[in-house]
Scaffold this motif. Structure first.
Motif, short mmCIF file in Angstrom:
data_model
loop_
_atom_site.label_atom_id
_atom_site.label_comp_id
_atom_site.label_asym_id
_atom_site.label_seq_id
_atom_site.Cartn_x
_atom_site.Cartn_y
_atom_site.Cartn_z
N SER A 117 -28.14 -22.96 29.74
CA SER A 117 -27.53 -21.70 29.30
C SER A 117 -28.84 -20.63 28.83
N VAL A 118 -29.68 -21.15 28.01
CA VAL A 118 -30.85 -20.76 27.76
C VAL A 118 -31.81 -20.17 28.75
N LEU A 119 -31.83 -21.34 29.69
CA LEU A 119 -32.70 -21.09 31.08
C LEU A 119 -32.26 -19.88 31.84
N GLY A 120 -30.83 -19.84 31.92
CA GLY A 120 -30.10 -19.13 32.85
C GLY A 120 -30.28 -17.60 32.33
N ARG A 121 -29.98 -17.54 31.01
CA ARG A 121 -30.32 -16.08 30.35
C ARG A 121 -31.76 -15.46 30.53
N ALA A 122 -32.64 -16.54 30.57
CA ALA A 122 -34.09 -15.88 30.79
C ALA A 122 -34.55 -16.03 32.19
N MET A 123 -33.89 -16.34 33.14
CA MET A 123 -34.33 -16.32 34.41
C MET A 123 -33.77 -14.85 35.12
N PRO A 124 -35.05 -14.15 35.72
CA PRO A 124 -34.57 -13.02 36.71
C PRO A 124 -33.69 -13.31 37.86
N ALA A 164 -24.65 -18.07 32.01
CA ALA A 164 -25.36 -18.81 30.91
C ALA A 164 -24.90 -17.69 29.74
N GLN A 165 -24.54 -16.72 29.95
CA GLN A 165 -24.07 -15.77 28.81
C GLN A 165 -22.57 -16.12 28.24
N ILE A 166 -21.87 -16.46 28.95
CA ILE A 166 -20.23 -16.94 28.42
C ILE A 166 -20.18 -18.14 28.20
N THR A 167 -20.99 -19.16 28.44
CA THR A 167 -20.90 -20.52 28.05
C THR A 167 -21.05 -20.67 26.60
N PRO A 168 -22.20 -20.25 26.04
CA PRO A 168 -22.40 -20.63 24.66
C PRO A 168 -21.46 -19.85 23.95
N LEU A 169 -20.86 -18.77 24.23
CA LEU A 169 -19.76 -18.05 23.56
C LEU A 169 -18.51 -18.69 23.76
N VAL A 170 -18.06 -19.31 24.74
CA VAL A 170 -16.99 -20.13 24.54
C VAL A 170 -17.11 -21.48 23.81
N ARG A 171 -18.20 -22.24 23.87
CA ARG A 171 -18.55 -23.06 22.71
C ARG A 171 -18.42 -22.82 21.23
N SER A 172 -19.27 -21.71 20.94
CA SER A 172 -19.23 -21.21 19.70
C SER A 172 -17.54 -20.80 19.15
N SER A 173 -17.15 -20.17 20.06
CA SER A 173 -15.82 -19.53 19.87
C SER A 173 -14.65 -20.75 19.66
N LEU A 174 -14.67 -21.84 20.28
CA LEU A 174 -13.75 -22.89 20.27
C LEU A 174 -14.02 -23.65 19.13
#
Length: 305
Positions: free
Chosen positions: A135-142, A185-195
């Motif tokens: 997820s971090v890689l996806g947010r950083a990758m153009p 990559a933006q949504i996945t960690p949000l789903v994790r933290s919210s759940l």
């Protein structure tokens, strides 16, 4: 709810006014479109005649006033390049962009939600760390770099998908995944933290104490409430999705608004740029309103006033 939506719709007017003014000003200071339209050997007289015919010899404020007057009548001007109504050209290209953006958002959701739930259930495990790292890689990758790499591996070295154009499902896979990867990559960690936050609530402990299966606890009781911030981030991602689509369309030669806007910017085609930005702004505002409605559907306790 109706009063809230009415106020939001009224707020669209000043927002669109600011957007149109900003775009009109930037195009005005970017250069002289007459120089792009006439050959290099054109005389000063030829330039003056064309500038007068297009109304570009008038003061900036007067030009903007004429633009607003035409906008109120649904006329966004004629394209210098295509010699057609700019709004009609934009609407011809808009379905392709909406198709790509919709496919990318759906693909991102189908990727992000299962992996976000998996990451939350396997908290602090090696799989959780792997999903978080990707997820971090996806947010950083153009997105344009990812698109080029996908073309290289899946269209050039291994010709599995078409490299450009719009057609069947095989044409949308590569550009769609290019856009979807960054959004997922933006949504996945949000789903994790919210759940994870929802799973600590008292009603979840009560459900577990009743002997309910963990799948029932997660998917029936926790998942719905965990969706509220996900809907929020999806609404926020709409402008970025449209903006990313413009770049991705250029990489994959997708015949949507992307190529049209890029060509219009290079050619200083003011009518096309203004019409495109206005339509994109309206689409963004629509999805923002839709997100507000979805809040109330997901959680009836939310009341907009």
């Amino acid at each position: 709810m109706k009063k809230y939506l009415f106020r939001r719709i009224l707020q669209i007017i000043p927002v669109l006014f600011i957007i149109t003014f900003a775009v009109f000003f930037l195009i005005h200071v970017a250069g002289d479109p007459v120089a792009m339209m006439l050959p290099s050997d054109a005389t000063d007289s030829d330039r003056l005649i064309l500038r007068t015919a297009l109304g570009l010899d008038r003061p900036f404020i007067e030009q903007y006033g004429i633009f607003l007057s035409n906008l109120a009548r649904g006329n966004l001007g004629r394209s210098f390049r295509y010699r057609e109504e700019a709004l009609g050209i934009v609407f011809e290209r808009l379905p392709a962009t909406l198709e790509l953006a919709s496919f990318s958002m759906l693909l991102a959701v189908f990727i992000a939600i299962p992996f976000g739930i998996w990451s939350a259930k396997a908290r602090n495990s090696s799989m959780d760390l792997l999903i978080t790292g990707v997820s971090v890689l996806g947010r950083a990758m153009p997105s344009f770099w990812l698109g080029i790499m996908l073309i290289l591996f899946f269209a050039v070295k291994n010709p599995l998908f078409p490299v450009s154009g719009r057609g069947g499902m095989e044409h949308i896979i590569l550009p769609g995944f290019t856009l979807a990867f960054g959004i997922a990559a933006q949504i996945t960690p949000l789903v994790r933290s919210s759940l994870l936050e929802i799973l600590q609530q008292d009603y979840i402990r009560t459900a577990r104490s009743k002997g309910l299966a963990e799948k029932v606890v997660v998917y029936k009781h926790a998942f719905r409430n965990a969706l509220i911030p996900v809907v929020s981030i999806m609404a926020v991602q709409i402008p970025g999705l449209i903006g990313g689509a413009l770049i991705t369309e250029t990489v994959f030669s997708w015949p949507g608004l992307g190529q049209l806007v890029i060509q219009a910017i290079y050619g200083l085609d003011m009518a096309i740029v203004q019409a495109s930005v206005l339509v994109i702004a309206l689409v963004t505002i629509f999805f923002s309103l839709l997100a507000d409605v979805l809040y109330c559907i997901i959680d009836p306790r939310i009341q907009h006033r």
